[in-house]
Scaffold this motif. Structure first.
Motif, PDB file in Angstrom:
ATOM      1  N   ILE A 108      22.920   3.011   3.161  1.00  0.00           N
ATOM      2  CA  ILE A 108      21.557   3.679   2.888  1.00  0.00           C
ATOM      3  C   ILE A 108      20.595   2.640   2.206  1.00  0.00           C
ATOM      4  O   ILE A 108      19.413   2.753   2.328  1.00  0.00           O
ATOM      5  N   ILE A 112      17.092   1.671   3.682  1.00  0.00           N
ATOM      6  CA  ILE A 112      15.765   1.659   2.887  1.00  0.00           C
ATOM      7  C   ILE A 112      15.218   0.416   2.632  1.00  0.00           C
ATOM      8  O   ILE A 112      13.869   0.472   2.687  1.00  0.00           O
ATOM      9  N   MET A 115      13.331  -0.553   5.766  1.00  0.00           N
ATOM     10  CA  MET A 115      12.260   0.625   6.012  1.00  0.00           C
ATOM     11  C   MET A 115      11.056   0.074   5.156  1.00  0.00           C
ATOM     12  O   MET A 115       9.684   0.016   5.593  1.00  0.00           O
ATOM     13  N   LEU A 116      11.366  -0.320   3.709  1.00  0.00           N
ATOM     14  CA  LEU A 116      10.393  -0.644   3.007  1.00  0.00           C
ATOM     15  C   LEU A 116       9.391  -2.045   3.497  1.00  0.00           C
ATOM     16  O   LEU A 116       8.167  -2.054   3.565  1.00  0.00           O
ATOM     17  N   PHE A 210      16.454   5.862   8.698  1.00  0.00           N
ATOM     18  CA  PHE A 210      15.388   5.428   7.900  1.00  0.00           C
ATOM     19  C   PHE A 210      14.447   4.345   8.661  1.00  0.00           C
ATOM     20  O   PHE A 210      13.309   4.265   8.343  1.00  0.00           O
TER      21      PHE A 210
ATOM     22  N   TYR B  33       8.950  -2.525  -5.100  1.00  0.00           N
ATOM     23  CA  TYR B  33       8.813  -1.301  -5.073  1.00  0.00           C
ATOM     24  C   TYR B  33       9.242  -0.275  -6.423  1.00  0.00           C
ATOM     25  O   TYR B  33       8.496   0.380  -6.940  1.00  0.00           O
ATOM     26  N   ILE B 230      17.922  10.162  -3.032  1.00  0.00           N
ATOM     27  CA  ILE B 230      17.258   8.863  -2.350  1.00  0.00           C
ATOM     28  C   ILE B 230      16.563   9.602  -1.135  1.00  0.00           C
ATOM     29  O   ILE B 230      15.472   9.497  -0.943  1.00  0.00           O
ATOM     30  N   PHE B 234      12.658   9.970  -0.327  1.00  0.00           N
ATOM     31  CA  PHE B 234      12.106   9.222   0.837  1.00  0.00           C
ATOM     32  C   PHE B 234      11.485  10.050   2.008  1.00  0.00           C
ATOM     33  O   PHE B 234      10.503   9.813   2.400  1.00  0.00           O
ATOM     34  N   TYR B 241       8.402   6.618  -2.851  1.00  0.00           N
ATOM     35  CA  TYR B 241       9.255   5.640  -2.401  1.00  0.00           C
ATOM     36  C   TYR B 241       9.800   4.531  -3.715  1.00  0.00           C
ATOM     37  O   TYR B 241      10.701   4.168  -3.763  1.00  0.00           O
ATOM     38  N   SER B 245      13.122   3.777  -4.507  1.00  0.00           N
ATOM     39  CA  SER B 245      13.661   2.481  -4.539  1.00  0.00           C
ATOM     40  C   SER B 245      14.576   1.932  -5.656  1.00  0.00           C
ATOM     41  O   SER B 245      15.490   1.188  -5.773  1.00  0.00           O
TER      42      SER B 245
END
Lengths: 266, 275
Positions: A108, A112, A115-116, A210, B33, B230, B234, B241, B245
């Motif tokens: 995960i 993530i 994806m960011l 994601f 982030y 999480i 998202f 976000y 994060s």
């Protein structure tokens, strides 16, 4: 004692296969229920053939798995060769720690963070929809790479250090030296790295989830199916996949056994 | 000759670039982030709001620890029992243990609903025998069962590998020196399999602590684990976000710390063996 330990093994296997058996049985259910069996039918299998979402997703999954396995095998094999040439111990261990990150980290977190990155840079260059085919492909290559590197590296360490030099002395160009001398001796490692990359990519759900946007792979479609009440078509699909993999594995094993026997006869 | 060595070093460069962009930069993005708000201004509010999620963190860790312990308690005797069989049967059983991993884990998890549901297979069976149906699904037990089931092969594989490598003459020697069964396990077998145990524990703990599918399916919607939190954040949109994060960052640090502790454990015993 011997009996008890055999019984124990059998019990664990029952535990491991009970849900699979359930899936198998209820994929033939004539009703919509996944726990009350009303009668035998092949309706859910027939339905699959006309389910275009599912077939598209299957194509996507295979495409991503093949491409990411090939690219990560090439990149990873080259990387393994280069990393072993590093002289400084600190650089080497730094590179290896970075390499291990996608393998150690929770899926995960990997998903993530990628994806960011994609969303951030998509916004920078003004894309509305930054996630899609290329982002899934990049993500899969990224998590496949450490597995390829770690399966090639031990084979490289086992081969004679002077092998490429000998090939060069005998008049090979560096490229020929690699393809004719080095590659054959590390091939088992390269091959198992490829297979591992392929299966990991085929099975990945969390990281694809994601990074895929609207480019749906099979696990994503299955996830969407199980969000609502599941009908046996998800079971039918999984049964097909399960049987395919099973047959492939048996074939692979018998092939390997045959070649082992041939070697033994020689 | 020097040229070829240089050439061999250079061919890793594409990978270095790849690793920098797709392994290191994403982690930097995550940190970025987590210390900014949706408009991009620096803030520590995200960390201050972590308190809201302390229950989810605690629950995730508890479930992951319990399922890791159960998985170990199942896998260790299993690996031991396997090593007592003929080599060919060992191979076959190992294959059978690994094989379910080739099946999509979403479906493997989902099948448990068929078995555990209120009108599912177990309860139908109980009712037909005249018993009261049990509440099995949407319980903490169901979540732990799902974790144990999904990740058991990850525990068996390294432990079995370590155990099958033990030199049998060591066991004979310990017999000759008068060890009883328990002493043999404690002083010979367990220390030799410790590296396998440690990697099994990490391989089960990490996916358990970060899962978001198992808890949603087998725990109903009332249990919120950290992975669920999480994923939820998202999904509701880019404005969330930043907090998501921060949660991921904390989860990663948590995993790194537990791994460091586990690795230290094996390092120390290695030294102990050398001394």
């Amino acid at each position: 004692m011997k009996f008890l330990s055999k019984l124990y093994i059998a019990l664990i296997l029952v535990f491991l296969y009970a849900p699979i058996l359930v899936m198998f049985i209820f994929s033939f259910n004539s009703a919509e229920s996944v726990w009350v069996f009303e009668g035998f039918s092949l309706d859910w299998y027939k339905e699959l053939i006309y389910n275009s979402t599912m077939l598209t997703a299957l194509r996507h999954t295979l495409l991503i798995a093949i491409l990411s396995a090939i690219i990560s095998t090439v990149l990873g094999t080259a990387a393994a060769i280069g990393i072993l040439q590093l002289r400084k111990k600190i650089t080497k261990s730094l590179v290896m720690s970075v390499t291990n990150i996608p393998m150690m980290n929770a899926d995960i977190v990997t998903g993530i963070s990628l994806m960011l990155l994609f969303v951030f840079f998509g916004k920078l260059i003004g894309l509305n929809e930054s996630l899609g085919f290329f982002t899934v492909l990049i993500a899969h290559i990224t998590f496949n790479l450490p597995y390829v590197i770690l399966s090639v590296m031990p084979k490289l360490q086992q081969t004679d250090k002077h092998l490429p030099e000998a090939a060069l002395d005998l008049g090979c160009t560096p490229l020929q030296a690699f393809f004719k001398a080095v590659l054959p001796s590390i091939m088992p490692g390269v091959f198992s790295g490829f297979i591992m990359a392929f299966t990991l990519s085929l099975d990945d759900f969390v990281i694809s989830y994601f990074t895929c946007g609207h480019y749906q792979t099979l696990p994503i479609v299955i996830y969407n199916m199980t969000k609502k009440t599941v009908t046996p078509d998800a079971y039918a699909l999984s049964t097909i996949i399960f049987v395919t993999v099973f047959v492939l594995l048996i074939l692979y094993n018998t092939m390997q056994n045959n070649s082992e026997r041939k070697v033994a006869r020689r | 000759m020097k040229n070829s060595a240089l050439g061999r070093r250079i061919i890793a460069c594409p990978y270095y670039v790849w690793a920098a962009i797709f392994i290191i930069v994403p982690l930097i993005m995550m940190v970025y982030y987590s210390i900014t708000n949706p408009v991009g201004e620096f803030t520590i509010d995200n960390f201050l709001s972590l308190g809201k999620y302390s229950k989810a963190f605690l629950l995730s860790i508890t479930y992951a620890v319990i399922s890791t312990i159960i998985t170990f308690l199942i896998a260790y005797p299993l690996s031991y029992a396997m090593t007592k069989l003929k080599i060919s049967s060992q191979r076959m059983i190992l294959m059978m243990v690994i094989f379910p991993m080739w099946m999509n884990f979403l479906i493997r998890t989902y099948s448990w609903i068929s078995i555990l549901a209120n009108t599912g297979i177990i309860n139908n069976f109980l009712v037909s025998l005249g018993f009261e149906p049990l509440k099995l699904i949407n319980t903490p037990g169901a979540i732990i069962l799902g974790m144990v089931y999904d990740f058991l092969p990850y525990m068996v594989l390294p432990i079995y590998t370590a155990m099958s490598k033990i030199d049998t003459s060591l066991l004979e020697a310990s017999d000759d020196l008068g060890c009883n069964g328990w002493q043999k396990l404690k002083k010979v077998i367990f220390p030799l399999t410790l590296p396998g145990v440690v990697s099994g524990i990490t391989m089960v703990f990490v996916p358990s602590v970060s899962t978001f599918y198992i808890s949603q399916k087998l725990g109903g919607n009332k249990t919120m684990l950290i992975g669920d939190a999480i994923e939820y954040l998202f999904n509701i949109g880019p404005d969330h976000y930043n907090v998501a994060s921060t949660l991921s960052l904390v989860l990663m640090v948590l995993i790194l710390i537990s791994m460091a502790i586990m690795n230290r454990f094996t390092d120390e015993t290695d030294e102990g063996v050398i001394i």
